[in-house]
Design an enzyme around this catalytic site. Structure first.
Site, mmCIF file in Angstrom:
data_model
loop_
_atom_site.group_PDB
_atom_site.id
_atom_site.type_symbol
_atom_site.label_atom_id
_atom_site.label_comp_id
_atom_site.label_asym_id
_atom_site.label_seq_id
_atom_site.Cartn_x
_atom_site.Cartn_y
_atom_site.Cartn_z
ATOM 1 C CG HIS A 369 137.849 10.264 -50.140
ATOM 2 N ND1 HIS A 369 136.863 9.372 -50.482
ATOM 3 C CD2 HIS A 369 137.287 11.109 -49.255
ATOM 4 C CE1 HIS A 369 135.743 9.677 -49.847
ATOM 5 N NE2 HIS A 369 135.983 10.739 -49.093
ATOM 6 C CE LYS A 560 139.638 3.525 -63.993
ATOM 7 N NZ LYS A 560 139.205 3.097 -62.673
ATOM 8 N NE ARG A 561 139.172 14.379 -63.514
ATOM 9 C CZ ARG A 561 138.964 15.582 -62.973
ATOM 10 N NH1 ARG A 561 137.792 15.876 -62.435
ATOM 11 N NH2 ARG A 561 139.895 16.501 -62.994
ATOM 12 C CE LYS A 566 141.609 8.214 -61.031
ATOM 13 N NZ LYS A 566 140.897 7.358 -60.070
ATOM 14 C CB THR A 668 132.932 3.929 -56.614
ATOM 15 O OG1 THR A 668 133.308 5.146 -57.258
ATOM 16 C CG2 THR A 668 133.139 4.063 -55.125
ATOM 17 C CE LYS A 672 129.563 4.291 -59.346
ATOM 18 N NZ LYS A 672 130.225 5.605 -59.527
HETATM 19 C C1 26Q Z 1 141.670 19.579 -52.990
HETATM 20 C C2 26Q Z 1 142.120 20.871 -52.740
HETATM 21 C C3 26Q Z 1 142.008 21.872 -53.708
HETATM 22 C C4 26Q Z 1 141.405 21.555 -54.920
HETATM 23 C C5 26Q Z 1 140.944 20.268 -55.164
HETATM 24 C C6 26Q Z 1 141.087 19.276 -54.195
HETATM 25 C C7 26Q Z 1 140.608 17.911 -54.461
HETATM 26 C C8 26Q Z 1 139.386 17.725 -55.097
HETATM 27 C C9 26Q Z 1 138.915 16.444 -55.353
HETATM 28 C C10 26Q Z 1 141.309 16.799 -54.061
HETATM 29 C C11 26Q Z 1 140.818 15.524 -54.304
HETATM 30 C C12 26Q Z 1 139.615 15.336 -54.945
HETATM 31 C C13 26Q Z 1 139.029 14.040 -55.246
HETATM 32 C C14 26Q Z 1 139.491 12.900 -54.816
HETATM 33 C C15 26Q Z 1 138.832 11.639 -55.165
HETATM 34 O O1 26Q Z 1 137.876 11.613 -55.924
HETATM 35 N N1 26Q Z 1 139.293 10.522 -54.617
HETATM 36 C C16 26Q Z 1 138.677 9.236 -54.911
HETATM 37 O O2 26Q Z 1 137.686 9.002 -53.925
HETATM 38 C C17 26Q Z 1 136.936 7.854 -54.250
HETATM 39 C C18 26Q Z 1 135.818 7.725 -53.225
HETATM 40 O O3 26Q Z 1 136.327 7.334 -52.009
HETATM 41 C C19 26Q Z 1 137.821 6.629 -54.291
HETATM 42 O O4 26Q Z 1 137.044 5.540 -54.714
HETATM 43 C C20 26Q Z 1 138.978 6.835 -55.243
HETATM 44 O O5 26Q Z 1 139.879 5.757 -55.176
HETATM 45 C C21 26Q Z 1 139.701 8.128 -54.911
HETATM 46 O O6 26Q Z 1 140.705 8.390 -55.872
#
Ligand code: 26Q
Length: 855
Positions: A369, A560-561, A566, A668, A672
């Site tokens: 991702h 979004k976050r 972003k 995503t 939406k």
């Molecule tokens: C990893 C290790 C330790 C702690 C936290 C994490 C961690 C947690 C969440 C790393 C990444 C995430 C989330 C990533 C994320 O949401 N990525 C998004 O995924 C979406 C679905 O595919 C995409 O549409 C977005 O572009 C992408 O940013």
């Protein structure tokens, strides 16, 4: 809109009085027998729980039937491993999918209870950070819809993603106590318990002429299963979301009783339970904490034990695992599955290494991702050794064979070898979870066409060379049930009028809208729907922020976050420049705009939190400046979550998708918003590119540098002083920030932002500013030509069908999992099924504010 409206006590068409009486009786029985209240004492929340339990009973019947059918058929199952499931509320979602919304509404109405009120009692299940977690939730719904036997595995966090409060413009985090009033959806499975081990040592023994390895762990934690049913569209199929809760195996050991060491025992208990205490709030930049690695192993181990036990019960042996189980790894967070499955096969089931490896690779697949270097998960070898000594050995052994392959492929190329290795030797020896997941999977997918291409060109370039054909693209999708039907019932009603009820089952029917895109009468209806949704959002903004916004203004939305890539900062800079322009020339017919922001920053991400403060400081000045005359408003809505998204998205006119090109894997929210008729202003990044391809370049506003330009400019190592000098608007906006115009109480507050904009500009905010500003003025011009704007908005809706998560899941099923999916519904289930539903949804939409979730 459907004319088959029904009111109050009259049963909806197709709904018998028997069914109505039955549901009423069921709710009352739950209230008395499960909640222990009678009608006179019941609170709103008691009613919600009683109704949810009555609904759950009906779902469980379907669930057990579906379960038995797939078991009897020996069907292959999908196991979706994800540390995040950002589900939101389930009540109306499940009612809608079960086709029970009208009858429940009527039954509750007879009992003097408003269903729309009950809906707000449900806390928003926020077991995820953002896109990745929400994708997992959409995929679970689509797998159920397509009748794919599937289980989602994750962690039942005691606390979901923190609640965000904005105090004097700053983000503050508070615990999300989503379970404090109980959770009517889940079923605890006290009998489904596995032991998960940590630490200790590894012993080699010889038995029957073979070397065997025995792991002597130092610590054991129990994983207890909690199941939540996930109902597919039309309620025919139900899958489980199985979340693990951690507990200490033996909280009151006998020797504790004898020795009286209660403190020691409770410390052990606390250590075990800490595993499922909370969700890490970092997205994109992993928190390298030991507890996080413990979470990852905990849920991987429990999930694999569970699926292997299920397989053994039906098949008796593990040789054919890959023909009965497809395990999808949602990002690298469950990468340990590679080593754990090998351990189970080799150490516990005596498989030969090579055969175990074949089974593992054939069973696992991995979705990536992100390409952000800081987001690629790695763990120090020492930590691994201490926590998972046997897994580290296994990873080393996998690496030996893997590096031999690399050497054979590119003899003598030490850079190649170093880049594909499972161990990063450069930054103090670390295990690379991305490489591990890649090597252990038969398919690796990116989440948009561009992202998958970039995977091949960048992070996985060399691995792609070594294992050609493994990388494939699966562009993300969203469930239309939640993001169109539930969130936007008025639009859904209109779509049913034009496209017929078939559109509820087959989103490609949306294409019939195209013929009406320029039809004046239809345009008026379409605009009336949007206006209705905007009134609801305006009311929410008024209630929560005490900001008055005009529903006729252009609603410009970035939700979004909060993250530098972003580029919320680009948006707020443009807001400042627009503010200055309006002040310069107050007489001009400026397009009234409302800039709506929402999103959380990781608690430790100081710069992102400063951006939130900047947005709020700008809002304070702009919103209260009489010279602006209300033509520009800025609203930062706190505590962004699924339920808030369900209100904002249907009301948006403009969707901000303005990430630095090459950095947003897919997005995503972009889907939406476009599906709900917002025009996109965006960069050529992630799925924006495919959205442009579908809606047509004339119905989207693309601006700015492309991914390649970004790479080139970064290589040149240019700072932004030159672009700033050449852009009067940008330099004036930056000066205003730097001089404390928005922070008179602390003029130096944003010095770090000013510095980054001028001297670093890693995210190309300054470099893209002029193009963005111009694109926004282009939007202003288009907005003023109402029929043309409306036409573009309609065409966005008409052409978004491909972004359904049903399409995405069909592709996974065909290309990665090799499982069959159910065909289209229209043929199998009559369209009368749905006759009354849109009216119920409409009434829900009319109920004010959404969110009042529990304290
Ligand atoms: C990893 C290790 C330790 C702690 C936290 C994490 C961690 C947690 C969440 C790393 C990444 C995430 C989330 C990533 C994320 O949401 N990525 C998004 O995924 C979406 C679905 O595919 C995409 O549409 C977005 O572009 C992408 O940013």
């Amino acid at each position: 809109m459907s004319e088959k409206s029904f009111q109050g006590n009259f049963p909806a068409p197709g709904q018998s009085t028997d069914e109505l009486a039955e549901i009423k009786g069921a709710i009352l029985a739950k209230l008395r027998l499960a909640i222990g209240k009678d009608v006179g004492m019941a609170t709103r929340h008691d009613w919600y729980k009683a109704a949810a339990l009555a609904l759950r009973d009906r779902i469980v019947h379907h669930w057990l039937t579906a379960e038995k059918q797939s078991y009897d058929a020996g069907a292959k199952r999908v196991y979706y491993l994800s540390l995040e499931f950002l589900i939101g509320r389930l009540f109306t979602d499940a009612l809608n999918n079960m086709g029970l919304l009208p009858v429940f509404e009527a039954a509750l109405g007879d009992l003097g209870v408003d269903l729309a009120d009950l809906r707000k009692c449900e806390p928003d299940a926020a077991l995820g950070n953002g896109g990745l977690g929400r994708l997992a939730a959409c995929f679970m719904e689509s797998m159920a819809t397509l009748a794919i036997p599937a289980i989602g595995y994750g962690i039942r966090y005691d606390f979901g993603l923190f609640r965000q409060i904005i105090a004097e413009g700053w983000q503050q985090e508070y615990p999300d106590e989503w379970l404090s009033f109980g959770n009517p959806w889940e079923l605890q499975r006290p009998e489904v318990v596995y032991h998960v081990h940590f630490g200790g040592s590894v012993e080699r023994v010889e038995a029957n002429g073979r070397d065997r390895t025995i792991w002597h762990p130092a610590e054991t934690v129990q994983a207890v299963a909690y199941d939540t049913p996930i109902v597919g569209w039309r309620g025919q199929h139900v899958n489980a979301l199985r979340l693990w809760s951690a507990r200490s195996p033996d909280p009151l050991k006998l020797d504790v009783f004898n020795s009286g060491d209660y403190l020691g025992a409770s410390a052990e208990e606390a250590r075990a339970e800490s595993i499922c205490k909370f969700l890490y709030p970092n997205d994109e930049s992993p928190a390298g904490r030991e507890l996080r690695l413990r979470q990852e192993y905990f849920f991987v181990s429990a999930s694999l034990q569970d699926l292997i036990q299920r397989h053994l019960t039906s098949d008796g042996q593990l040789r054919g695992l890959a023909s009965k189980a497809a395990v999808q790894l949602n990002d690298t967070h469950p990468s340990l599955a590679v080593a754990e499955l090998m351990r189970i096969l080799v150490d516990l089931h005596n498989f030969r290494w090579d055969e175990a490896w074949k089974i593992t690779v054939a069973t696992l697949s991995y979705t990536n991702h992100t390409l952000l270097p800081e987001a690629l998960e790695t763990w120090p070898v020492e930590l691994f050794e201490r926590l998972l000594p046997r897994h580290l050995e296994i990873i080393y052994r996998i690496n030996v064979a893997h590096l031999a392959l690399a050497d054979a492929r590119c003899p003598g190329d030490i850079d190649f070898r170093a880049s594909v290795s499972l161990i990063d030797e450069k930054s103090g020896r670390r295990v690379r979870m991305g490489q591990l997941a890649f090597v252990g999977s038969h398919r690796i997918n990116g989440v948009s066409a561009m992202h998958s291409d970039l995977m091949k060109e960048t992070v996985f370039h060399d691995l792609n060379h070594l294992y050609p054909g493994r990388i494939t693209n699966k562009t993300n999708g969203i469930t239309f049930r939640r993001w169109l039907m539930l969130a936007n019932p008025k639009l859904t009603g209109l779509l049913r009028e034009v496209c017929g009820d078939a559109v509820l089952d087959d989103p490609t029917q949306l294409k019939h809208l195209e013929a009406r895109a320029s039809d004046n009468a239809f345009q008026q209806k379409f605009r009336a729907v949007k206006y209705h949704n905007k009134i609801a959002l305006a009311r929410l903004i008024g209630e929560r922020l005490n900001i008055h916004v005009d529903p006729a203004a252009l609603f410009d939305v970035q939700i979004k976050r909060i993250h530098e890539y972003k580029r919320q900062l680009l948006n707020i800079l443009e807001t400042i420049a627009l503010y200055q322009s309006i002040k310069d020339d107050p007489q001009r017919d400026w397009v009234p705009r409302v800039k709506i922001f929402a999103g959380k920053a990781a608690a430790s991400y100081r710069y992102a939190k400063l951006i939130i403060k900047l947005i709020n400081d700008v809002a304070e000045i702009v919103n209260n400046d009489p010279a602006i005359g209300g033509r520009l408003k800025v609203a930062f809505l706190a505590d962004y979550n699924v339920s808030l998204a369900e209100v904002i998205i249907p009301a948006a006119d403009l969707s901000e998708q303005i990430s630095t090109a090459g950095m947003e894997a897919s997005g995503t929210g972009n889907m939406k918003l476009a599906l709900n008729g917002a025009l996109t202003i965006g960069t050529l990044d992630g799925a924006n590119i495919e959205i442009r391809d579908h809606v047509g370049p004339e119905n989207i506003a693309i601006f700015g540098m492309e991914a390649m330009d970004v790479v080139v400019r970064r290589k040149q190592g240019l700072d932004a002083t030159d672009v700033i000098r050449r852009s009067p608007k940008l330099s004036r906006a930056i000066n205003a920030i730097g001089s404390g115009e928005f922070s008179p109480d602390d003029p130096g507050r944003f010095a770090s932002i000013v510095h980054a904009l001028c001297y670093l500009d890693h995210y190309m905010v300054s470099a893209d500013f002029d193009a963005y500003y111009a694109a926004q003025r282009g939007i202003d011009a288009r907005w003023q030509v109402v029929p043309a704007w409306t036409r573009a908005s309609i065409l966005n809706v008409a052409r978004m069908s491909w972004f359904s998560s049903d399409r995405a899941i069909r592709e996974y099923a065909r290309d990665i999992w090799n499982v069959p999916v159910r065909g289209d519904f229209a043929a199998t289930v009559g369209s009368a099924w749905h006759a009354a539903r849109s009216d119920s949804l409409n009434r829900l939409a009319d109920s004010p504010a959404i969110a009042g979730s529990l304290p």
